[in-house]
Design a protein around this motif. Structure first.
Motif, PDB file in Angstrom:
ATOM      1  N   ARG A  65      -6.686  -0.654 -11.725  1.00  0.00           N
ATOM      2  CA  ARG A  65      -5.807   0.131 -12.764  1.00  0.00           C
ATOM      3  C   ARG A  65      -4.955  -0.929 -13.481  1.00  0.00           C
ATOM      4  N   GLY A 105     -13.229   2.949  -5.340  1.00  0.00           N
ATOM      5  CA  GLY A 105     -11.933   2.966  -6.085  1.00  0.00           C
ATOM      6  C   GLY A 105     -12.103   2.176  -7.587  1.00  0.00           C
ATOM      7  N   ASN A 158       5.087   5.155 -11.890  1.00  0.00           N
ATOM      8  CA  ASN A 158       4.841   3.562 -11.923  1.00  0.00           C
ATOM      9  C   ASN A 158       4.425   2.874 -13.164  1.00  0.00           C
ATOM     10  N   VAL A 194       1.877   8.157 -10.917  1.00  0.00           N
ATOM     11  CA  VAL A 194       1.504   7.247 -12.027  1.00  0.00           C
ATOM     12  C   VAL A 194       2.479   7.304 -13.058  1.00  0.00           C
ATOM     13  N   SER A 207      -4.962  -1.056  -7.970  1.00  0.00           N
ATOM     14  CA  SER A 207      -6.140  -0.528  -7.586  1.00  0.00           C
ATOM     15  C   SER A 207      -5.894   0.874  -6.891  1.00  0.00           C
ATOM     16  N   ARG A 208      -6.729   1.797  -7.357  1.00  0.00           N
ATOM     17  CA  ARG A 208      -6.453   3.039  -6.750  1.00  0.00           C
ATOM     18  C   ARG A 208      -7.688   3.446  -5.880  1.00  0.00           C
ATOM     19  N   GLN A 230       0.237  12.724  -7.164  1.00  0.00           N
ATOM     20  CA  GLN A 230      -0.772  11.521  -7.959  1.00  0.00           C
ATOM     21  C   GLN A 230      -0.296  11.329  -9.216  1.00  0.00           C
ATOM     22  N   GLY A 233      -6.857   8.390  -2.749  1.00  0.00           N
ATOM     23  CA  GLY A 233      -5.447   8.416  -3.422  1.00  0.00           C
ATOM     24  C   GLY A 233      -4.465   7.538  -2.951  1.00  0.00           C
ATOM     25  N   THR A 234      -5.001   6.550  -2.273  1.00  0.00           N
ATOM     26  CA  THR A 234      -4.222   5.241  -1.702  1.00  0.00           C
ATOM     27  C   THR A 234      -4.175   4.191  -2.952  1.00  0.00           C
ATOM     28  N   TYR A 235      -3.021   3.563  -3.113  1.00  0.00           N
ATOM     29  CA  TYR A 235      -2.813   2.743  -4.366  1.00  0.00           C
ATOM     30  C   TYR A 235      -2.372   1.432  -3.471  1.00  0.00           C
ATOM     31  N   GLN A 248       0.836  -1.143   0.039  1.00  0.00           N
ATOM     32  CA  GLN A 248      -0.118   0.057  -0.124  1.00  0.00           C
ATOM     33  C   GLN A 248       1.261   1.181   0.129  1.00  0.00           C
TER      34      GLN A 248
END
Length: 251
Positions: A242, A239, A47, A44, A67-68, A40, A72-74, A32
């Motif tokens: 992604r 969410g 990433n 990405v 997942s997002r 943000q 704003g947590t991935y 996480q």
């Protein structure tokens, strides 16, 4: 140090011992990242560079689904067979192919995007999950809704029984709403069960949820309230999956 390792081993055994009764269920390692609002877009971008590098060098032995969450947590979900897999440096082959300096610089850029991140384990409770159909969805269902039910240890078994009753209700009514149940594991201080539901988008989720509530009627509201009674806290989160930030190696 040796005594400390023994203590950690005993803790792991105590935590994982209940899993013997649900051996058919899959463990997942979760990473996480709590990404800063202003970072943000940059996060990405970096990433995507990492995923492309993994594809270029055909990194083997790992996979993850990204997942997002709306805050704003991935999160990155990777299936694992056992705790021993956590000791494996999955990126070691990448370091060798990319070079230590290039690899390190990539992750140093990541570090500027968040102030906190971490890892933990969840267990997919197949026995508590409900599949409306054996047929896969005909379109991408990337919207995700999370329903967290936090529970005290003394009520954990009671919550399992209540979740079984809810599954039986869905089954008897032939509900079209599918959900997966996950149970918190190693690395989580607070115990919870989370129901994860997917749909094409939020509108589609609201539609099938409303139809399901009508189908199940008063029985559903009764069972849901009984879950509340057993819960220390209830939280909802939304969410999207992604896919462009996920990675599966070529076979």
């Amino acid at each position: 140090m040796k005594a400390f390792k023994i203590i950690l081993l005993l803790i792991a055994v105590l935590i994982l011992s209940p899993m013997k009764t649900v051996a058919q269920n899959q463990m997942y390692a979760i990473h996480q990242d709590n990404v800063k609002p202003a970072m943000q877009a940059e996060y990405v971008k970096i990433n995507k560079e990492l995923v492309e590098a993994c594809k270029k060098h055909n990194l083997q032995g790992t996979e993850w689904y990204a997942s997002r969450i709306d805050d704003g947590t991935y999160i990155y979900v990777s299936p694992i067979k056992n705790m021993a897999e956590l000791d494996v440096d999955i990126f070691a082959p990448m370091v060798e192919k990319m070079g230590k300096d290039n690899f390190s610089s990539l992750f140093e850029r990541f570090n500027k995007c968040y102030d906190s991140h971490g890892d933990y384990i969840v267990i997919h409770r197949k026995d508590l999950s409900y599949l409306a159909s054996a047929n896969p969805p005909t379109e991408a269902q990337n919207f995700t809704k999370y329903h967290f039910f936090f529970v005290a240890p003394e009520n954990s078994k009671k919550m399992v029984e209540k979740l079984k009753e809810i599954k039986e209700l869905y089954t008897s009514k032939k509900s079209k709403e599918t959900y997966q149940i996950y149970h918190s594991g190693f690395g989580e201080m607070n115990e919870y069960y989370v129901a994860v539901l997917n749909a094409k988008d939020e509108m589609a989720y609201e539609k099938i949820s409303e139809e399901n509530n009508t189908l199940l009627g008063e029985d559903w509201y009764k069972k849901f309230n009984e879950l509340f009674v057993l819960s220390l806290k209830y939280e909802q989160k939304s969410g999207y999956m992604r896919p462009e930030l996920s990675y599966q190696p070529k076979k």
